[in-house]
Scaffold this active site. Structure first.
Site, short mmCIF file in Angstrom:
data_model
loop_
_atom_site.label_atom_id
_atom_site.label_comp_id
_atom_site.label_asym_id
_atom_site.label_seq_id
_atom_site.Cartn_x
_atom_site.Cartn_y
_atom_site.Cartn_z
CE LYS A 105 0.17 -10.11 9.55
NZ LYS A 105 0.24 -9.72 8.12
N GLY A 166 -0.64 -11.87 -1.31
CA GLY A 166 -0.36 -11.25 -2.58
C GLY A 166 -1.07 -11.86 -3.77
CB ALA A 192 -3.07 -12.72 3.29
N GLY A 193 -4.79 -11.87 0.67
CA GLY A 193 -5.60 -12.38 -0.42
C GLY A 193 -6.61 -11.41 -0.99
CG ASN A 214 1.15 -3.88 1.55
OD1 ASN A 214 2.24 -4.16 2.03
ND2 ASN A 214 1.01 -2.84 0.77
#
Length: 263
Positions: A105, A166, A192-193, A214
């Site tokens: 990635k 994040g 993301a987000g 994550n």
């Protein structure tokens, strides 16, 4: 049977087939024990590994591999923390030397506070990595033009951000993500987000092939329970997409017929 997903609703990237459409990260947890428990609860088969931040080679310190075995999970090395194309390329070359990983990635980030994808650096790094034989899943802006360039270059998956890394803001521009998915011939993953389960479900309802997250799990009060929620959300969103939602109507439409009423 109409409306019922096929028994094999797996998806494929770079010739590898997976059942779970949830990819999770391995960072930001309180401990490696918590990392392992949350990942197991998520049902994920692919885990991202920040090569610059996770111990993969020093046996004198706790190693991720002891808790999240690469014999059970597909490791996806990433370039988290890289702000230039050169850093990203060097990081993934080191990862390949250390673990033989070829599916990777790529992310090249702009400066704080937003850490938005640096698309000039991303395109430069992707070009170099593909020429070097890597299979590149690429984190990118929610920009259909940039996404098409990356796909045409040879990237094996396109991963537009839902919101800044994040942030937990969810999908700030679902129209653009849907536009990227509609034109792509390779898998599209929201990356993301994502902040909570409804965000993950929404991404899948748009038709995305998978979701990568994550912080939404690692920063939850109960990461293991949130991992269970994310697993269910991704599955629910996928089923909703396959089922096909009802049309949006700006006036009421009674669910019971108005004719034949008892007078």
């Amino acid at each position: 049977m109409d409306g019922v997903p096929a028994a094999d609703d797996s998806w494929e990237v770079a010739g590898r087939r997976f059942r779970s459409r949830l990819i999770v990260g391995t960072g930001r947890y309180k401990s490696l024990e918590e990392t392992a428990a949350a990942i197991e609860a998520s049902g994920a088969e692919i885990v991202t590994v920040a090569v610059r931040r996770v111990n993969l080679s020093d046996p004198s310190a706790p190693m991720l591999q002891d808790f999240v075995p690469p014999t059970r999970y597909t490791y996806l090395p990433n370039t988290a923390g890289c702000h230039t194309a050169n850093d990203a390329v060097r990081t993934l070359r080191l990862a390949r030397e250390a673990g033989g990983w070829n599916l990777v990635k790529l992310e090249v980030l702009g400066p704080p506070p937003f850490l938005y994808p640096d698309m000039e650096g991303t395109l430069e790094a992707a070009r170099a990595l593909i020429a070097d034989g890597f299979e590149v899943m690429v984190y990118c802006a929610d920009d259909p033009v940039a996404a098409r360039k990356l796909e045409d270059m040879g990237c094996v998956a396109i991963m537009p951000l839902g919101a800044p890394i994040g942030s937990g803001l969810g999908l700030t521009n679902p129209f653009m993500i849907r536009s990227i998915k509609q034109q792509a011939k390779v898998p599209v993953l929201v990356d993301a987000g994502i902040g909570t389960a409804s965000d993950a479900a929404k991404a899948m309802e748009l038709g995305c092939d998978a979701v990568l997250l994550n912080s939404a799990i690692a920063h939850a009060r109960d990461p293991v329970r949130m991992a269970v929620a994310m697993k269910a959300a991704v599955e629910a969103g996928r089923n909703a997409f396959l089922a096909g939602r009802m049309p949006v109507n700006y006036q009421a439409d009674a669910s019971s017929p108005m004719s034949g009423l008892i007078r």
